[in-house]
Design an enzyme around this catalytic site. Sequence first.
Site, PDB file in Angstrom:
ATOM      1  N   ARG A 167      32.469  52.919  78.996  1.00 54.45           N
ATOM      2  CA  ARG A 167      33.269  52.028  79.424  1.00 54.45           C
ATOM      3  C   ARG A 167      32.303  51.127  80.505  1.00 54.45           C
ATOM      4  O   ARG A 167      32.936  50.208  81.219  1.00 54.45           O
ATOM      5  CB  ARG A 167      34.489  52.497  79.933  1.00 54.45           C
ATOM      6  CG  ARG A 167      35.657  51.706  79.207  1.00 54.45           C
ATOM      7  CD  ARG A 167      37.016  52.487  79.894  1.00 54.45           C
ATOM      8  NE  ARG A 167      37.816  51.893  79.634  1.00 54.45           N
ATOM      9  CZ  ARG A 167      39.275  52.426  78.795  1.00 54.45           C
ATOM     10  NH1 ARG A 167      38.611  53.485  77.975  1.00 54.45           N
ATOM     11  NH2 ARG A 167      40.326  51.940  78.510  1.00 54.45           N
ATOM     12  N   ARG A 184      53.716  48.303  72.765  1.00 52.19           N
ATOM     13  CA  ARG A 184      52.965  49.607  72.566  1.00 52.19           C
ATOM     14  C   ARG A 184      53.975  50.565  73.184  1.00 52.19           C
ATOM     15  O   ARG A 184      54.267  50.586  74.367  1.00 52.19           O
ATOM     16  CB  ARG A 184      51.756  49.776  73.210  1.00 52.19           C
ATOM     17  CG  ARG A 184      51.108  51.310  72.710  1.00 52.19           C
ATOM     18  CD  ARG A 184      49.607  51.244  72.872  1.00 52.19           C
ATOM     19  NE  ARG A 184      48.817  51.103  74.146  1.00 52.19           N
ATOM     20  CZ  ARG A 184      47.785  51.002  74.263  1.00 52.19           C
ATOM     21  NH1 ARG A 184      46.854  51.320  73.444  1.00 52.19           N
ATOM     22  NH2 ARG A 184      47.355  50.998  75.574  1.00 52.19           N
ATOM     23  N   LYS A 234      41.663  50.813  68.878  1.00 47.35           N
ATOM     24  CA  LYS A 234      40.673  51.790  68.905  1.00 47.35           C
ATOM     25  C   LYS A 234      41.255  53.376  68.426  1.00 47.35           C
ATOM     26  O   LYS A 234      40.882  54.103  67.818  1.00 47.35           O
ATOM     27  CB  LYS A 234      39.988  51.920  70.229  1.00 47.35           C
ATOM     28  CG  LYS A 234      38.981  50.812  70.386  1.00 47.35           C
ATOM     29  CD  LYS A 234      38.091  50.830  71.652  1.00 47.35           C
ATOM     30  CE  LYS A 234      38.827  51.036  72.933  1.00 47.35           C
ATOM     31  NZ  LYS A 234      39.887  50.015  73.325  1.00 47.35           N
ATOM     32  N   ARG A 268      53.523  53.668  78.390  1.00 47.71           N
ATOM     33  CA  ARG A 268      52.492  54.103  79.230  1.00 47.71           C
ATOM     34  C   ARG A 268      52.875  53.216  80.618  1.00 47.71           C
ATOM     35  O   ARG A 268      52.803  52.100  80.394  1.00 47.71           O
ATOM     36  CB  ARG A 268      51.127  54.015  78.465  1.00 47.71           C
ATOM     37  CG  ARG A 268      50.835  54.970  77.962  1.00 47.71           C
ATOM     38  CD  ARG A 268      49.754  54.815  76.976  1.00 47.71           C
ATOM     39  NE  ARG A 268      48.392  54.178  77.764  1.00 47.71           N
ATOM     40  CZ  ARG A 268      47.100  53.977  77.193  1.00 47.71           C
ATOM     41  NH1 ARG A 268      46.804  54.326  75.872  1.00 47.71           N
ATOM     42  NH2 ARG A 268      46.065  53.410  78.046  1.00 47.71           N
ATOM     43  N   ARG A 317      43.673  45.778  83.721  1.00 46.70           N
ATOM     44  CA  ARG A 317      42.687  46.295  82.622  1.00 46.70           C
ATOM     45  C   ARG A 317      42.097  45.196  81.934  1.00 46.70           C
ATOM     46  O   ARG A 317      40.914  45.643  81.617  1.00 46.70           O
ATOM     47  CB  ARG A 317      43.792  46.995  81.817  1.00 46.70           C
ATOM     48  CG  ARG A 317      44.169  48.333  82.093  1.00 46.70           C
ATOM     49  CD  ARG A 317      45.331  49.016  81.523  1.00 46.70           C
ATOM     50  NE  ARG A 317      44.913  49.582  80.108  1.00 46.70           N
ATOM     51  CZ  ARG A 317      45.521  49.477  79.084  1.00 46.70           C
ATOM     52  NH1 ARG A 317      47.062  49.295  79.257  1.00 46.70           N
ATOM     53  NH2 ARG A 317      45.297  50.130  78.126  1.00 46.70           N
TER      54      ARG A 317
END
Length: 216
Positions: free
Chosen positions: A85, A124, A13, A157, A168
């Site tokens: 969310r 990532r 996203k 992160r 998550r």
Amino acid sequence: MRIVLLGPPGAGKGTQARRLAESTGMTHLSTGDMLRSEVASGTELGLLAKGFMDSGDLVPDSSIIAMIQQHIADPSGVLLDGFPRTLIQAEALNEALDQIGLPVDQIVYMAVNIDELIRRLSSRVVCKECQTPYNLEVDRPIKSGICDHCAGEVIVRDDDRPAAVKNRMKVYEELTAPVLDYYQSRMNVVEVIATGTPDAVFTKLNEAIGSDAPFN
Ligand code: AMP
């Protein structure tokens, strides 16, 4: 124009919203980026949010709604990334837009299978300064550890570490997946299979959103 990008963590996203914002002039509103900058500045909200974020939990609705409210009427149009969310956030968005007489114009759901999501999140890295995301397998920064855009430091992160990623995904299934059902029962939701290279997904997104979108 108000476009909501829905999808699980790792669906791309942020990457795609940045590209769409660049190509259209719309404002990219990422609640994750906003929160990370609050954390970096050590604000009251940042201090509150950090614990939730590091463990992969959601920051309380009231804080998120207050943070986003002032931005949704942006006259350039907004691409919402990471918001809403929860069902409470979706209702709050509707109410806030009703009050200013604006609709949600388009909902795009970016679908990616779970194995691919885990693979993407575990490779990532992001720029600490401007938050540009990279992927160490398919989209590395040109100079290792340094952001192509702002020369900031590129880091992993905290919430992309395995324990947080697992949480998550659970949080997504429990609290955010119902937001997709919520919109599907109210309006047309465009689904894009968001696998392939970032360029390929960008092409699919532009095609799927249709000729009434501002970026065609
Ligand atoms: P993201 O960059 O969108 O993956 O968001 C990173 C983290 O920020 C999430 O795991 C949550 O802890 C927090 N966060 C971002 N957006 C929201 C939201 N709309 N509601 C609650 N927490 C959020």
